[in-house]
Design a protein around this motif. Structure first.
Motif, short mmCIF file in Angstrom:
data_model
loop_
_atom_site.label_atom_id
_atom_site.label_comp_id
_atom_site.label_asym_id
_atom_site.label_seq_id
_atom_site.Cartn_x
_atom_site.Cartn_y
_atom_site.Cartn_z
N UNK A 155 3.88 -10.69 -2.82
CA UNK A 155 4.05 -9.95 -4.08
C UNK A 155 3.44 -8.56 -3.97
N UNK A 156 2.24 -8.47 -3.38
CA UNK A 156 1.57 -7.17 -3.24
C UNK A 156 2.38 -6.24 -2.35
N UNK A 157 2.91 -6.78 -1.26
CA UNK A 157 3.67 -5.96 -0.32
C UNK A 157 5.00 -5.51 -0.92
N UNK A 158 5.60 -6.34 -1.75
CA UNK A 158 6.87 -6.00 -2.39
C UNK A 158 6.75 -4.80 -3.31
N UNK A 159 5.54 -4.61 -3.85
CA UNK A 159 5.33 -3.55 -4.85
C UNK A 159 4.47 -2.39 -4.36
N UNK A 160 4.16 -2.38 -3.06
CA UNK A 160 3.24 -1.37 -2.55
C UNK A 160 3.95 -0.02 -2.38
N UNK A 161 3.23 1.04 -2.66
CA UNK A 161 3.76 2.38 -2.45
C UNK A 161 2.86 3.18 -1.51
N UNK A 162 1.58 2.87 -1.52
CA UNK A 162 0.64 3.55 -0.65
C UNK A 162 0.82 3.12 0.80
N UNK A 163 0.96 4.08 1.70
CA UNK A 163 1.26 3.75 3.11
C UNK A 163 0.09 3.04 3.79
N UNK A 164 -1.14 3.39 3.41
CA UNK A 164 -2.31 2.74 4.01
C UNK A 164 -2.36 1.28 3.62
N UNK A 165 -2.10 1.00 2.33
CA UNK A 165 -2.08 -0.39 1.87
C UNK A 165 -0.93 -1.15 2.52
N UNK A 166 0.21 -0.51 2.65
CA UNK A 166 1.36 -1.15 3.29
C UNK A 166 0.99 -1.62 4.70
N UNK A 223 -2.00 -2.21 5.91
CA UNK A 223 -3.00 -3.28 5.83
C UNK A 223 -2.36 -4.61 5.47
N UNK A 224 -1.44 -4.58 4.49
CA UNK A 224 -0.78 -5.82 4.05
C UNK A 224 0.07 -6.43 5.16
#
Length: 255
Positions: free
Chosen positions: A153-164, A166-167
């Motif tokens: 769910x988090x990855x489906x809605x991520x926009x930040x490249x750093x978070x992407x 990490x996920x």
């Protein structure tokens, strides 16, 4: 077959010793009298950490996890990361003594097998020997679906490249770990080295090897399209879930 501890001796490299000591002292000062014991796992206590690439993984065991305020804990982490930039990230898990002792195939496994005690009395020694069995493997994966759904769910809605990044890296590792758990009866040991996990999966699992190789590649380099990754991740999880269900059915049929 009995599972042996992953880290049998603490071998923290010189460049990390001051960091580990100072973080531990900060925790004990901030939460005075609230912490029973502190543990580490991963590359730092094994002595294989790489400066500016490796993160730090701690676990706090206490009587009452509510005594450890997450905001205060986060402030300590932020200060430490600023002071010790060679550490990429600090993860700190909190659990109770009751969690460890009443859930031997979950928190008990984590503390007894995966972690090593760096402060206090090691509550892991009170956890009974963990026998590799279908029951253990099923218990070990009771939270896997919830964890996978959360990251998906988090990855489906991520926009930040750093978070992407990490996920995807974390999701890849979580799926490889789940697949590895399926072959524990074949290997007889718990591995925390992801390459050895991958190789064991390829040797003992019937899953398409290209899926495993893809996950491993994403763990190393997470610069892939999210939709493509999620499609592969879903296929891998479907295989894992079917294999775990088959294991549960097989166990029931022998009871």
């Amino acid at each position: 077959m009995i599972l042996e501890k992953v880290i049998t001796r603490i071998e923290i490299q010189n460049e990390y010793k001051d960091f580990v000591d100072k973080y531990t002292d900060n925790l004990l000062t901030e939460f005075k009298g609230k912490i029973h014991s502190i543990y580490m796992c991963g590359s730092i206590p094994k002595g294989t950490a790489k400066p500016f690439k490796s993160d730090a993984d701690f676990t706090i065991v206490c009587a009452n996890p509510q005594d450890i305020d997450y905001e205060r804990l986060s402030n300590i982490k932020d200060r430490m990361l600023e002071e010790y930039p060679l550490v990429t990230k600090i993860d700190t898990i909190i659990c109770s003594m009751d969690d460890v002792l009443s859930n031997p195939n979950d928190w008990g496994f984590w503390i007894k097998i995966i972690c090593v005690c760096i402060y206090g009395d090691d509550v892991g020694v009170k956890v009974p020997p963990i026998v590799i069995s279908p029951e253990f493997i099923i218990d070990l994966n009771r939270e896997t679906k919830k964890e996978v759904d959360r990251v998906h769910s988090s990855l489906s809605n991520v926009s930040d490249s750093t978070l992407k990044t990490r996920y995807i890296k974390g999701y890849s590792k979580r799926l490889i770990r789940a697949l590895y758990s399926l072959v524990l009866e074949d290997t007889g040991v718990w591995q925390d080295d992801i390459i050895m996990m991958k190789n064991a999966i390829l040797n003992y699992c019937e899953i398409d090897s290209t899926l495993v190789d893809y996950l491993y590649a994403c763990y190393l380099d997470s610069d892939v399209p999210v939709e493509e990754f999620l499609g592969i991740a879903d296929e891998v999880y479907s295989y894992f879930e079917n294999a775990l269900n088959a294991m549960a059915v097989s166990r029931t049929s022998f009871d």
